[in-house]
Write an enzyme that holds these catalytic residues in place. Sequence first.
Site, short mmCIF file in Angstrom:
data_model
loop_
_atom_site.label_atom_id
_atom_site.label_comp_id
_atom_site.label_asym_id
_atom_site.label_seq_id
_atom_site.Cartn_x
_atom_site.Cartn_y
_atom_site.Cartn_z
N TYR A 286 0.82 -1.20 0.00
CA TYR A 286 0.00 0.00 0.00
C TYR A 286 0.86 1.26 0.00
CZ TYR A 286 0.87 -0.48 5.07
OH TYR A 286 1.44 -0.63 6.30
N ASP B 201 -3.48 2.26 9.89
CA ASP B 201 -2.37 1.52 10.52
C ASP B 201 -1.25 1.40 9.49
OD1 ASP B 201 -0.74 0.06 12.15
OD2 ASP B 201 -1.77 -1.83 11.82
N ILE B 202 -0.64 2.52 9.22
CA ILE B 202 0.39 2.59 8.19
C ILE B 202 1.75 2.31 8.83
CG2 ILE B 202 1.38 4.03 6.36
CD1 ILE B 202 -1.71 3.30 6.18
N GLU B 203 2.40 1.24 8.38
CA GLU B 203 3.62 0.78 9.07
C GLU B 203 4.80 0.64 8.13
OE1 GLU B 203 3.25 -2.24 11.95
OE2 GLU B 203 1.25 -1.65 12.59
N ASN B 204 4.67 1.03 6.87
CA ASN B 204 5.77 0.78 5.92
C ASN B 204 6.70 1.96 5.74
OD1 ASN B 204 4.20 2.49 4.41
ND2 ASN B 204 3.68 1.00 2.81
#
Length: 296
Positions: free
Chosen positions: A111, A152-155
């Site tokens: 994403y 929940d953006i974790e990249n």
Amino acid sequence: MAANLKCAPVLAALLLVAAMVGTTNAGNIAVYWGQNGNEGTLADTCNSGLYAYVILAFLTTFGNGQTPVLNLAGHCDPGSGSCTGLSSDIQTCQSQGIRVLLSIGGATGSYGLSSTDDANSVADYLWNSYLGGSDGSTRPLGAAVLDGVDFDIENGQSAHYDDLANALKGKGSVLLSAAPQCPYPDASLAPALQTGQFDNVWIQFYNNPGCAYANGDDTNLVNAWSTWTSSVTAGSFYLGVPASTQAAGSGYIDPGTLTGTVIPAIQGVGKYGGIMVWNRFYDVQNNYSGQVKGSV
Ligand SMILES: *[C@@H]1O[C@H](CO)[C@@H](O)[C@H](O)[C@H]1NC(C)=O
């Protein structure tokens, strides 16, 4: 007789006030559901009476012109349309006042947002496929209208999530939440959080020993909580905790320490809303929420 009848409403009012005072400090519990087919149904999760928010995890693919992909592990198969069966569960939750959100992102997945236009088209997609929109789009969870979207953006890619937050809020009644990691500022969500558009921010106080509970010591956690709640404008902040020692690599706080030490240290600092629990599967195993509800 007459006097007693007059007293009854007064007594009832006093009892009501006493009940309200008694619950003033009680926080809510938010839980993630969807990443383990053995965690029980969504309806059972809501019928447990433990939660104020249930966050469906995750929409793992979106943006960059990709066809969005919903992943709810073993619960259902979005490709074949079987997740539409969750509509009645969602409505069961909502009929109890529980807010149901869709979480976008997660620890794995594909994403990212390439431009403001891309953010706007993801907002349109979310609005029409999961929220109040009705442009004839396929609705992976059926007709039920979710209450909002969780970021929940974790990249580590932060571009245009501020645009996405603004676009979603511009659609109307959409709750927005975010799940940053506890090091401040968050590598992925900092610009989005600067919009001030988020109703709830559940900070992940795990897998990050520098700001989480570690070795019996909550000093770093309390300091990070203070930084977060004084630096970000949001409706309320939640302490994100693992539901068991297996739920995260580090950061587990046993229930007694949570309610006896950690919550008292943070609930007067900033806009405390309660705790977020990762995740429902481990919560069932460990009865974590069951043990702390009423004391958070
Ligand atoms: C969870 O813990 C609470 C508090 O101790 C208890 O009342 C409840 O019965 C427990 N639930 C389960 C499923 O064990």
